[in-house]
Design a protein around this motif. Structure first.
Motif, PDB file in Angstrom:
ATOM      1  N   LEU A 190      17.183  35.898  91.682  1.00  0.00           N
ATOM      2  CA  LEU A 190      18.007  34.680  91.722  1.00  0.00           C
ATOM      3  C   LEU A 190      17.150  33.419  91.655  1.00  0.00           C
ATOM      4  CD1 LEU A 190      21.224  34.386  92.205  1.00  0.00           C
ATOM      5  CD2 LEU A 190      20.256  36.650  92.179  1.00  0.00           C
ATOM      6  N   ASP A 191      15.946  33.490  92.205  1.00  0.00           N
ATOM      7  CA  ASP A 191      15.019  32.351  92.108  1.00  0.00           C
ATOM      8  C   ASP A 191      14.681  32.077  90.634  1.00  0.00           C
ATOM      9  OD1 ASP A 191      15.009  32.146  94.825  1.00  0.00           O
ATOM     10  OD2 ASP A 191      13.043  33.079  95.120  1.00  0.00           O
ATOM     11  N   ARG A 192      14.493  33.160  89.885  1.00  0.00           N
ATOM     12  CA  ARG A 192      14.209  33.009  88.441  1.00  0.00           C
ATOM     13  C   ARG A 192      15.400  32.344  87.733  1.00  0.00           C
ATOM     14  NH1 ARG A 192      10.835  32.293  84.091  1.00  0.00           N
ATOM     15  NH2 ARG A 192      12.365  30.648  83.948  1.00  0.00           N
ATOM     16  N   PHE A 193      16.625  32.733  88.102  1.00  0.00           N
ATOM     17  CA  PHE A 193      17.829  32.122  87.513  1.00  0.00           C
ATOM     18  C   PHE A 193      17.848  30.619  87.816  1.00  0.00           C
ATOM     19  CE2 PHE A 193      21.238  35.628  86.928  1.00  0.00           C
ATOM     20  CZ  PHE A 193      20.304  36.521  86.450  1.00  0.00           C
ATOM     21  N   ALA A 194      17.563  30.286  89.083  1.00  0.00           N
ATOM     22  CA  ALA A 194      17.623  28.883  89.511  1.00  0.00           C
ATOM     23  C   ALA A 194      16.593  28.058  88.745  1.00  0.00           C
ATOM     24  CB  ALA A 194      17.383  28.789  91.012  1.00  0.00           C
TER      25      ALA A 194
END
Ligand code: SF4
Length: 318
Positions: A230-234
């Motif tokens: 999810l950090d990569r998505f953000a």
């Protein structure tokens, strides 16, 4: 070792976000099956000697359109002791005897399903496809020796709100595991701006996922979602680059393309690609990862300054 192999660039669907959309003018190439079998044999021998599990995973295009894929996959499992999986758009699942042949050929089948009913059909350019997909997956579920069934969803603005309902529907169909990708902009930059997830979308997703993961778990379905992913998505949504200098310890996979070039990932074939014909012995297989890592250390590919590989960011959990 997990080897992702793009075995064909042929596809029969029209997905506006995919490089292999049948409407796009690109060379349509199948990999050389004899070369696949030769390398698979070496991988199988390496697996037996090292004690490491080997999974060959066919990607495309649509890999089930690669002539002879079912017979070859079955043979690789039986003769070389390796596991074989495929990621498919599901258009051939309804063929006569498909469930039995697929169950014999694969340990794992991942079906691309992006949205509910007409929305999936619109995104994939497959009118009437939703019911065919549901029927094909249910028949696979009921087949003797049914492979592990997975679904992968490409998340974008269009389908984010319906994602929880889609997960419930996939559980109804008998899917064992659900993964998701964030819409990327490399394949079809024209599609990306109107459909990509924004910062608020990623925040909403992060907020909703724990409860959804729990609900799926109660239904016996693993929904893969990790904070790192999810950090990569953000970061993507906010336009922040995520440089990666050493992906070797983070990435369980190697990638091979339709021309037989081996690289750490699909984004670095031109920079680091090693021809499969250079891998002639079991010893060559055991040094493959080391050789690719040395290539990366010697020359950083520009794409590594904002690594797009889902494998590196724990798509499948940690
Ligand atoms: S782009 Fe590929 S080679 Fe570069 S860091 Fe990411 S996974 Fe590794």
């Amino acid at each position: 070792m997990i080897v992702l192999w793009r075995v064909t660039t042929l596809c029969n669907l029209a997905c506006g976000f995919c490089a292999y959309d049948r409407r796009v003018s690109v060379p349509r190439i199948h990999v050389d099956a004899a070369e696949v079998e030769r390398l698979a044999s070496l991988l199988g021998q390496w697996g037996a000697i090292s004690g490491e599990d080997v999974l060959l995973s066919w990607l495309g295009g649509e890999p089930l359109l690669w002539p002879g894929v079912l017979d070859l996959s079955r043979r690789l499992r039986e003769a070389h002791g390796i596991r074989v999986s495929v990621t498919t758009n599901g258009t051939t699942l309804g063929r006569e005897d498909a469930a039995r042949a697929l169950a014999a050929a694969f340990d794992e089948i991942t079906v691309s399903v992006d949205a509910l009913e007409g929305d999936h059909e619109r995104l994939r350019g497959w009118p009437g496809g939703w019911l065919k997909l549901a029927d094909g997956i249910r028949r696979l579920r009921d087949a003797n020796g049914s492979p592990r069934l997975r679904a992968n969803v490409v998340l974008m603005r269009d389908n984010l709100a319906s994602f929880p309902t889609l997960c419930e529907r996939l559980a109804d169909w008998g899917i064992d595991e659900i993964t998701f990708n964030q819409l990327g902009g490399r394949d079809r930059p024209d599609f990306f701006p109107q459909h990509s997830l924004g910062v608020d979308d990623v925040t909403t997703l992060r907020h909703r996922l724990p409860e959804l993961v729990q609900r799926m778990s109660e239904r016996g379905v693993r929904l893969c979602a990790s904070d790192a992913y999810l950090d990569r998505f953000a970061a993507t949504a906010s336009g922040r680059a995520v440089p990666v200098t050493d992906c070797e310890s983070l990435r369980p996979t190697l990638f091979i393309d339709e021309h037989g070039r081996i690289a750490p990932c699909s984004f670095t074939l031109d920079t680091y690609g090693i021809p499969t014909r250079d891998v002639l012995t079991v010893d060559d297989v055991s040094h493959l990862r080391e050789r690719l890592a040395a290539g990366r250390r010697a020359r950083a590919a520009s794409v590594c300054a904002d690594c797009p590989s889902t494998q590196v960011f724990a798509k499948f959990g940690t």
